[in-house]
Design a protein around this motif. Structure first.
Motif, PDB file in Angstrom:
ATOM      1  N   GLY A  76     -49.117   4.286 -77.786  1.00 48.14           N
ATOM      2  CA  GLY A  76     -48.046   3.339 -77.519  1.00 48.14           C
ATOM      3  C   GLY A  76     -47.071   3.191 -78.657  1.00 48.14           C
ATOM      4  N   VAL A  77     -47.499   3.527 -79.855  1.00 44.35           N
ATOM      5  CA  VAL A  77     -46.617   3.419 -81.017  1.00 44.35           C
ATOM      6  C   VAL A  77     -45.667   4.620 -81.091  1.00 44.35           C
ATOM      7  N   PHE A  78     -46.121   5.780 -80.626  1.00 47.60           N
ATOM      8  CA  PHE A  78     -45.366   7.008 -80.845  1.00 47.60           C
ATOM      9  C   PHE A  78     -44.617   7.529 -79.605  1.00 47.60           C
ATOM     10  N   TYR A  79     -44.941   7.024 -78.437  1.00 47.93           N
ATOM     11  CA  TYR A  79     -44.302   7.524 -77.221  1.00 47.93           C
ATOM     12  C   TYR A  79     -43.345   6.475 -76.671  1.00 47.93           C
ATOM     13  N   ASN A  80     -42.063   6.833 -76.636  1.00 49.51           N
ATOM     14  CA  ASN A  80     -41.070   5.848 -76.222  1.00 49.51           C
ATOM     15  C   ASN A  80     -41.108   5.546 -74.730  1.00 49.51           C
ATOM     16  N   SER A  81     -41.776   6.387 -73.936  1.00 52.91           N
ATOM     17  CA  SER A  81     -41.916   6.063 -72.515  1.00 52.91           C
ATOM     18  C   SER A  81     -42.755   4.797 -72.332  1.00 52.91           C
ATOM     19  N   ILE A  82     -43.721   4.582 -73.226  1.00 55.84           N
ATOM     20  CA  ILE A  82     -44.530   3.367 -73.166  1.00 55.84           C
ATOM     21  C   ILE A  82     -43.693   2.168 -73.597  1.00 55.84           C
ATOM     22  N   TRP A  83     -42.745   2.393 -74.543  1.00 59.54           N
ATOM     23  CA  TRP A  83     -41.839   1.307 -74.917  1.00 59.54           C
ATOM     24  C   TRP A  83     -41.034   0.853 -73.707  1.00 59.54           C
ATOM     25  N   GLN A  84     -40.516   1.843 -72.970  1.00 56.95           N
ATOM     26  CA  GLN A  84     -39.687   1.532 -71.811  1.00 56.95           C
ATOM     27  C   GLN A  84     -40.494   0.842 -70.708  1.00 56.95           C
ATOM     28  N   MET A  85     -41.732   1.312 -70.505  1.00 54.40           N
ATOM     29  CA  MET A  85     -42.569   0.710 -69.473  1.00 54.40           C
ATOM     30  C   MET A  85     -42.928  -0.732 -69.831  1.00 54.40           C
ATOM     31  N   SER A  86     -43.297  -0.976 -71.083  1.00 59.71           N
ATOM     32  CA  SER A  86     -43.654  -2.330 -71.497  1.00 59.71           C
ATOM     33  C   SER A  86     -42.459  -3.266 -71.403  1.00 59.71           C
ATOM     34  N   ASP A  87     -41.255  -2.730 -71.642  1.00 58.28           N
ATOM     35  CA  ASP A  87     -40.047  -3.544 -71.544  1.00 58.28           C
ATOM     36  C   ASP A  87     -39.727  -3.881 -70.091  1.00 58.28           C
TER      37      ASP A  87
END
Length: 359
Positions: free
Chosen positions: A201-212
């Protein structure tokens, strides 16, 4: 102040199961000595030791538990057991046998709050009922704590828990006896697996987008499902869920199953919280706010880092569930089966040998 006669010393021998009962006894020993001396007309000495107590389904005790009584070395014996005891589907707090000068106190039935003060009063109450009237000081007044009932057929006195709150209090007492805060760190293998997965979750920006994109409600549901999945996996993979062999034992087995689930739940929540903190701090260090803003096309703040840690921790716990386990079999037994191992001796007895007090 009570005047102590120049009489032979009365020896009160208190034996406690290893673990929490022994630590509780050590914490109240000085106070117990003082309270019992006020109770006794004779000089009094409290002896204590830690020993694994074995109480059979018929409530008979192993000879070594009371061997000093027959030798005349002690006057009273009080046993503190970690096994929850039952009589007619009600938790049995204490039982006193005046003729044998032996009392048994079940520590889990005391509950999880103010346990030391409650235990002190129960032990003193037991000693009062084991002593002869000639041994009790004239200045001592029974405070009437607890409701004692006579069992003529067993020539004993029993103290039962409140029928409305006794079961819940006993479950909490069993959970306290399991000491999840001591054994949760021993889930290190599951924590390592969860941390390795959550780090994505720290290194993959797709997880950033999903969490947002996920709402707080959805994140909460995901975290609940993740925690429950690990608890269920631990129960199934370690075969921690018991089924009673006889219907009359269903209440006892239900108590152990509930305490097992709650103990595991506390451990997994601790694991989840530790993982969230790890990912949150790692995200603050690794992820540059301006870079995250360019990926999400919006202004970012601390809430974004919290959401990333939230979703990543849930992912990590799900992955940790698949590879979870205790570091060794001893840890697994300690966290959920320290008492249940011996309780199985009850469920394995032929039905004709099972005493009413385990129903």
């Amino acid at each position: 102040m009570t005047t102590v006669d120049a009489s032979p010393v009365m020896v009160v021998h208190v034996i406690a199961d290893p673990g929490l009962p022994s630590r509780r006894l050590a914490a109240i020993r000085d106070s117990l000595q003082g309270r019992l001396q006020v109770l006794s007309r004779r000089p009094l000495e409290v002896e204590s030791r830690s020993e694994l107590l074995r109480i059979r389904p018929d409530h008979a005790l192993e000879a070594r538990a009371v061997e000093n009584l027959s030798e005349g070395r002690v006057d009273l014996v009080i046993l503190l057991t970690e096994i929850p005891r039952y009589l007619k589907r009600r938790p049995l707090i204490a039982e006193a046998y005046p003729d044998e000068r032996v009392a048994i106190v079940s520590c889990p039935t005391v509950g999880a709050w103010a346990t030391k003060s409650k235990l002190l009063r129960i032990i003193v109450d037991c000693a009062y009922r084991l002593m002869t009237m000639d041994d009790v000081a004239e200045t001592y007044t029974d405070d009437g704590w607890g409701q004692w009932v006579s069992r003529d057929e067993r020539k004993s006195l029993i103290m039962l828990a409140n029928p409305r709150t006794g079961f819940a209090r006993t479950v909490l007492g069993v959970i306290l006896g399991n000491e999840p805060w001591r054994t949760a760190p021993k889930l290190s293998r599951a924590l390592a697996t969860a941390a390795a997965t959550g780090a994505f979750g720290v290194f993959y920006n797709s997880i950033w987008q999903m969490s947002d994109a996920l709402s707080t409600g959805r994140l909460l549901v995901i975290s609940v499902l993740a925690v429950c999945s690990m608890v269920v996996w631990l129960l199934v993979s370690n075969k921690l869920w018991d089924r009673p062999r006889y219907a009359r034992l269903s209440k006892v087995v239900l108590l152990y199953n509930l305490s097992t689930v709650m103990t595991l739940l506390i451990c997994v929540i601790w694991l989840y919280a530790a993982l969230w903190v790890f990912i949150f701090v790692s995200g603050l260090i690794v992820i540059d706010p301006s870079f995250m803003a360019s990926v999400l096309n919006e202004d970012v703040g601390i809430n974004n880092y919290a959401s990333i840690a939230w979703l990543s921790a849930s992912m990590g716990v799900v992955a940790g569930a698949l590879g979870s386990g205790f570091d060794d079999q001893v840890d697994m037994r300690h966290i959920t089966m320290g008492m249940r191992e011996r309780q199985r001796a009850y469920t394995q007895q032929p039905e004709t040998e099972v005493e009413e007090s385990t129903s």
